[in-house]
Design an enzyme around this catalytic site. Sequence first.
Site, short mmCIF file in Angstrom:
data_model
loop_
_atom_site.label_atom_id
_atom_site.label_comp_id
_atom_site.label_asym_id
_atom_site.label_seq_id
_atom_site.Cartn_x
_atom_site.Cartn_y
_atom_site.Cartn_z
N ASP A 172 113.01 10.66 -39.19
CA ASP A 172 113.26 9.23 -39.42
C ASP A 172 114.72 8.82 -39.34
O ASP A 172 115.04 7.67 -39.67
CB ASP A 172 112.68 8.81 -40.78
CG ASP A 172 113.34 9.54 -41.94
OD1 ASP A 172 113.96 10.58 -41.71
OD2 ASP A 172 113.22 9.05 -43.08
N GLU A 173 115.60 9.70 -38.90
CA GLU A 173 117.00 9.27 -38.77
C GLU A 173 117.70 10.07 -37.69
O GLU A 173 117.34 11.21 -37.39
CB GLU A 173 117.74 9.38 -40.10
CG GLU A 173 117.86 10.77 -40.66
CD GLU A 173 118.71 10.82 -41.92
OE1 GLU A 173 119.75 10.14 -41.98
OE2 GLU A 173 118.34 11.56 -42.84
N ASP A 221 118.38 4.72 -39.43
CA ASP A 221 117.58 5.29 -40.52
C ASP A 221 116.36 4.41 -40.74
O ASP A 221 116.49 3.23 -41.08
CB ASP A 221 118.43 5.38 -41.79
CG ASP A 221 117.78 6.24 -42.87
OD1 ASP A 221 116.72 6.84 -42.60
OD2 ASP A 221 118.34 6.29 -43.98
#
Length: 362
Positions: free
Chosen positions: A106-107, A12
Amino acid sequence: MDDALRKIIHVDMDAFYASVEQRDNPDLRGKPVAVGGVRERGVVAAASYEARKWGVRSAMPSVTARRKCPELIFVPPRFEVYRAVSNQIREIFAAYTPLIEPLSLDEAYLDVTENLKAMPTATEIAQNIRAEILATTGLTASAGISYNKFLAKMASDQNKPNGQFVITPKTGPAFVEALKVGKFYGIGPATEAKMNRLGIYTGLDLKAQTLPFLQHHFGVSGPYYYGLARAIDHRLVKPDRVRKSIGAENTFFEDIHSFEGAQARLNPIIDKVWRYVENHDTRARTVTLKVKFSDFQQITRSRTGTTLIDSRADIAAICHDLLTGVFPIMKGIRLLGVTLSSLDDDSHNDDAPAPAQMSLAL
């Protein structure tokens, strides 16, 4: 494979959008930054850690964020830049495993049980990945390492920012028992409140409930919660993860009070959704209209057809009918949104506990 033998990493990025802006503009470093919300009626898409210390959070109305942090600096989003950085990060993942399940820009989950570099531990892999992300992008990432997806997701929050945390098969059950149910991935505020009313406040409380009890009160999610309370999550990391919904929404400069005004504002939102549908050659069965009023009360109205919705005109007609059901209104409308779900390939994916939502607008 025995779940206890699996090696799952959840990576993350730390305050991703805001960190990219601080990286690219030295004047923003060390300052409270909010991405999005530039307009008076805007919403915060992401907040830097400096802003979070003041209580600024994503999805917060801009006026609230500025009230909490008078020194807050708003910057417009640059999604093309975020996507480019995300692609760099994905390339780093791919050097370690082909089993990558992106959740957003983003993860992502990575299954490194058998990794391409023959590294013995997931802990070492996570350390290497985070170091490569920093060297390549100048950004920090946090990671959670465990034997299933749920625990890996929970672990990635433990040492943020720029840290990692391991939950082993030995420590997993105790970790879950001590966790407040509101912290469980897949349990939102409404479900947390319902559980609290039933006397369920922690993982230990949840574990004390029988499967029939949870099925009675939470329906098809009952078995999912029953497993989580016991640190059990058999979901696989799926590199071909299918999106379950497509959505777009807009917050307006001024409240809308008329049906005609609302209908006019819906058209560009429908256009955005339909462009995505056409570009990705997918179709849907369900249309959901989201309405947020001036006092922030929010309602949704949905319609599901027996056949796939095959044209923009069909979406527009359904939205028209759903909007008609909302009027007359006693207060102004500050936001409208349209979501398509039950996509044509949706039945093949039972992986996520809740539909994935694509944000096409702030």
